[in-house]
Write an enzyme that holds these catalytic residues in place. Sequence first.
Site, PDB file in Angstrom:
ATOM      1  N   ARG A  93       0.796  -1.208   0.080  1.00 27.81           N
ATOM      2  CA  ARG A  93       0.047  -0.114  -0.027  1.00 27.81           C
ATOM      3  C   ARG A  93       0.793   1.097   0.011  1.00 27.81           C
ATOM      4  O   ARG A  93       0.441   2.144  -0.588  1.00 27.81           O
ATOM      5  CB  ARG A  93      -0.880  -0.035   1.299  1.00 27.81           C
ATOM      6  CG  ARG A  93      -2.150  -1.053   1.026  1.00 27.81           C
ATOM      7  CD  ARG A  93      -2.984  -0.865   1.973  1.00 27.81           C
ATOM      8  NE  ARG A  93      -4.339  -1.851   1.885  1.00 27.81           N
ATOM      9  CZ  ARG A  93      -5.327  -1.963   2.527  1.00 27.81           C
ATOM     10  NH1 ARG A  93      -5.426  -1.080   3.631  1.00 27.81           N
ATOM     11  NH2 ARG A  93      -6.346  -2.585   2.234  1.00 27.81           N
ATOM     12  N   ASP A 131     -15.387  10.406   8.177  1.00 30.87           N
ATOM     13  CA  ASP A 131     -14.226   9.463   7.996  1.00 30.87           C
ATOM     14  C   ASP A 131     -12.849  10.109   8.289  1.00 30.87           C
ATOM     15  O   ASP A 131     -12.748  11.472   8.166  1.00 30.87           O
ATOM     16  CB  ASP A 131     -14.378   8.798   6.740  1.00 30.87           C
ATOM     17  CG  ASP A 131     -13.654   7.247   6.544  1.00 30.87           C
ATOM     18  OD1 ASP A 131     -14.347   6.521   6.607  1.00 30.87           O
ATOM     19  OD2 ASP A 131     -12.417   7.424   6.563  1.00 30.87           O
TER      20      ASP A 131
HETATM   21  C1  LIG Z   1     -14.393  -0.833   6.560  1.00 37.73           C
HETATM   22  S1  LIG Z   1     -14.784   0.654   6.289  1.00 37.73           S
HETATM   23  C2  LIG Z   1     -16.359   0.703   7.055  1.00 37.73           C
HETATM   24  C3  LIG Z   1     -17.280   1.537   6.262  1.00 37.73           C
HETATM   25  C4  LIG Z   1     -18.932   1.527   6.626  1.00 37.73           C
HETATM   26  N1  LIG Z   1     -19.205   2.119   8.220  1.00 37.73           N
HETATM   27  C5  LIG Z   1     -19.328   0.137   6.540  1.00 37.73           C
HETATM   28  O1  LIG Z   1     -19.578  -0.522   7.703  1.00 37.73           O
HETATM   29  O2  LIG Z   1     -19.735  -0.212   5.505  1.00 37.73           O
HETATM   30  C6  LIG Z   1     -13.761   1.443   7.488  1.00 37.73           C
HETATM   31  C7  LIG Z   1     -13.669   2.762   7.643  1.00 37.73           C
HETATM   32  O3  LIG Z   1     -13.026   3.408   8.794  1.00 37.73           O
HETATM   33  C8  LIG Z   1     -12.290   4.439   8.362  1.00 37.73           C
HETATM   34  N2  LIG Z   1     -11.458   4.528   9.565  1.00 37.73           N
HETATM   35  C9  LIG Z   1     -10.454   3.918   9.960  1.00 37.73           C
HETATM   36  N3  LIG Z   1      -9.730   4.376  11.001  1.00 37.73           N
HETATM   37  C10 LIG Z   1     -10.387   5.835  11.258  1.00 37.73           C
HETATM   38  C11 LIG Z   1     -10.210   6.516  12.358  1.00 37.73           C
HETATM   39  N4  LIG Z   1      -9.124   6.601  13.381  1.00 37.73           N
HETATM   40  N5  LIG Z   1     -11.273   7.622  12.461  1.00 37.73           N
HETATM   41  C12 LIG Z   1     -12.170   7.669  11.650  1.00 37.73           C
HETATM   42  N6  LIG Z   1     -12.346   6.665  10.567  1.00 37.73           N
HETATM   43  C13 LIG Z   1     -11.570   5.646  10.530  1.00 37.73           C
HETATM   44  C14 LIG Z   1     -11.625   4.098   7.154  1.00 37.73           C
HETATM   45  O4  LIG Z   1     -10.968   5.360   6.678  1.00 37.73           O
HETATM   46  C15 LIG Z   1     -12.653   3.245   6.414  1.00 37.73           C
HETATM   47  O5  LIG Z   1     -13.245   4.197   5.675  1.00 37.73           O
END
Ligand SMILES: C[S@@+](CC[C@H](N)C(=O)[O-])C[C@H]1O[C@@H](n2cnc3c(N)ncnc32)[C@H](O)[C@@H]1O
Length: 298
Positions: free
Chosen positions: A49, A156
């Site tokens: 990545r 996000d």
């Molecule tokens: C797998 S996606 C889940 C998206 C959606 N909530 C769903 O369930 O379909 C996880 C998301 O968490 C975000 N994320 C990870 N660490 C984070 C943080 N510290 N603060 C805010 N968002 C975060 C990532 O950028 C990603 O878009």
Amino acid sequence: MVTISRHQSIKPAFNARMTADQFKILSDVIYDYCGIKLSQHKKVLLESRLHKRLQKLNLESFDDYLSFLNSKENTDTELVEMTDVVTTNKTDFFRERHHFDFLSETILPKLTQRSTSLRVWSAACSTGEEPYTIAMALEEYCRDHHDAKYSLLASDISTAALHRAAMAVYSQERISSIPSDYRPKYLLRSKDHTKMTFRIVPELRAKIEFRRINLMDEVLPENEKFQIIFCRNVLIYFDRNTQLNVVRKLTNRLTPGGYLFIGHSESLLQHDLPIIQIKPTIYQQTNPASNGQDGKNI
Ligand SMILES: C[S@@+](CC[C@H](N)C(=O)[O-])C[C@H]1O[C@@H](n2cnc3c(N)ncnc32)[C@H](O)[C@@H]1O
């Protein structure tokens, strides 16, 4: 034969390798910054990545990248860029459909008895499918209950994901999980018919404010309260302590008796928190008066 003009640069074939020490430094930086815990077996994934960043910056090794990341003038912006490539943004419209059924059938009728103005937060909204799904469920409910209104905050940590979310343009494959009777109401087909892309209608887009929020930050949306928070499929990337800190902050942002949705493989049962489970992966803030002991909030 391919000729390269004077103005084109040739990127070297990319084979920069990450050592165990470099992995340790980078995974600690990522953990401190966004809470994501990368175990040793994620080294190859992180390496591949971050290759995107090295290439973009024209750097040849991870040592060069670490120097770049550490330099005073670059740290803040590079942490943002690095997070964009490190986070996993997998999502779908109507992911875990039972959440939206429960929302419409049980939660919204309860909440709108208390207040007709609903405020909802999608706290790790990725590329927008989750908040637009919530908006569709709320829109349907409000159509039948004319006095009810709603607005959504969607946040996000990934700026790239947020950019796509705000654009609200999705491929035919992505929209296939939206119920067929919702598609004509909530999607506009691209005017360029060769494209087969669809955009969320302006009325729904206008209901959502997108904001970059890092769940690690001490203060989450200051002074704002929500009746419903979705924080799904992000806690799995955090260790137990981080999960506890994040969920504690989220529950502080819930109105009394407000609801928290988490992802299908996540659980808060072992945590000591001011919430009760009302269904697997659905929690309700305990009414301080009932002390949460009777488990009867809903
Ligand atoms: C797998 S996606 C889940 C998206 C959606 N909530 C769903 O369930 O379909 C996880 C998301 O968490 C975000 N994320 C990870 N660490 C984070 C943080 N510290 N603060 C805010 N968002 C975060 C990532 O950028 C990603 O878009």
